[in-house]
Design an enzyme around this catalytic site. Sequence first.
Site, short mmCIF file in Angstrom:
data_model
loop_
_atom_site.label_atom_id
_atom_site.label_comp_id
_atom_site.label_asym_id
_atom_site.label_seq_id
_atom_site.Cartn_x
_atom_site.Cartn_y
_atom_site.Cartn_z
N ASP A 99 -8.57 -3.78 7.57
CA ASP A 99 -7.54 -2.73 7.49
C ASP A 99 -6.96 -2.49 8.89
OD1 ASP A 99 -5.86 -0.80 6.49
OD2 ASP A 99 -7.39 0.71 6.16
N HIS A 121 -5.97 6.00 -2.08
CA HIS A 121 -5.40 7.29 -1.67
C HIS A 121 -5.27 8.21 -2.89
CE1 HIS A 121 -4.45 6.19 2.53
NE2 HIS A 121 -4.35 4.97 2.02
N HIS A 163 -10.02 0.18 0.35
CA HIS A 163 -10.88 0.84 1.35
C HIS A 163 -11.75 1.94 0.71
CE1 HIS A 163 -7.52 3.66 1.53
NE2 HIS A 163 -6.81 2.93 2.38
N GLU A 198 0.85 -1.18 0.00
CA GLU A 198 0.00 0.00 0.00
C GLU A 198 0.89 1.24 0.00
OE1 GLU A 198 -3.89 1.90 2.26
OE2 GLU A 198 -2.74 0.34 3.26
#
Length: 394
Positions: free
Chosen positions: A280, A197, A218, A132
């Site tokens: 997460d 993101h 997410h 990530e």
Amino acid sequence: MDASSLKIIKARAITPQGILDNATVVVKDGKIASVGVDDLYETATIIDAVGKYLSPGFIDIHVHGGGGHDFMDNTIEAYLEIAKLHASYGTTAFTPTTLSCEHEELLKTLALYEEAEPLNADGARFIGMHIEGPYFSMEQRGAQDPRFIRKADAAEYTDVLNKSKIITRWSAAPEVEGAIELGCYLTERGILPSIAHTNAVYDDVVTAYEVGYTHMTHFYSCMSGVTRKNAFRYAGVVESGYLLDGMTVEIIADGRHLPPSLLKLVYKIKGADKIALVTDAMRAAGMPPGESVLGRLTDGLKVIVEDDVAKLPDRSAFAGSVATTIQLVKNMVTLAEVPLTDAIKMMTATPAKIAGVADKMGTLEVGKYADMVLFDDDINLHTTIIGGKVVHTV
């Protein structure tokens, strides 16, 4: 308990065809030998489910830590203790996940996965590494360390991928310079590029989707919605996730990152076949409330855990999840009013497909790993079984 031969009786087995009452599931040599009412084998050990639900084991494709440990601690102990902690909450397989960091630190984390995996006797299975970052939007970095956010560097990511063969997914922002080339490279190597993101707009997402970015990390968290530029509105990443039918998404269904209304909306539009539930989880999962650290203990982000979520010290934003997989299932049933069978699918079969392991796990079917969980009518965990071995029971 003998993992080679096991019989579970009087269970309500959650199968791809529905819930099978008074079911018997037989395990031989760590795999499912039969699912039904017939006793086809003599077995060494019998578990009487006494009418409890028997589900495929929970598969969590986004985990950072738990039990006071984080994968970025770069110790074998962290890997093994995180695996044990999450197994005690119903997770039977999971994807260790990194945070944006220095290049050499990432290589250490990946190397330790390979050292820890053969030592993992009593925890959730490792099913590949999820990187990530660090190729993210600075505006949507969330709790990712801004020191490490940067454009996609081909020399860097090719070095990582040439040195490690256990990477199965890499999350990046598609609008960042070099991210489309990264997606092409990952897809060629059979690795899933994932959108995360990001401040992208619809056209950016479509371009990324066409080169292999078929999943969103997410969903809703740290990604753009409708934006305006020079008075004109543009669909953001969230809207793009809904518009692209083939796009899969993952949601942190802890009841904090997304309220019940959004859990219901995601389910209504995407459906159980396109949604994976993920924790997460950071190191504070399974730990008491109070101060903690996101990322490495040495230089990670200090956070405070309260109200069942990690927050920045000034409480201005969330800074990580402390969820567990059994909690996710319960929340989808009680908060989002999703049928139990669909909640289970989003915690088993769908993440298995996204992670590329559906041939081995994710459903109660003959020939698949005997990874299973028993829980009661109130969705309280009773037993976790991995490869036919009981690794946790209440």
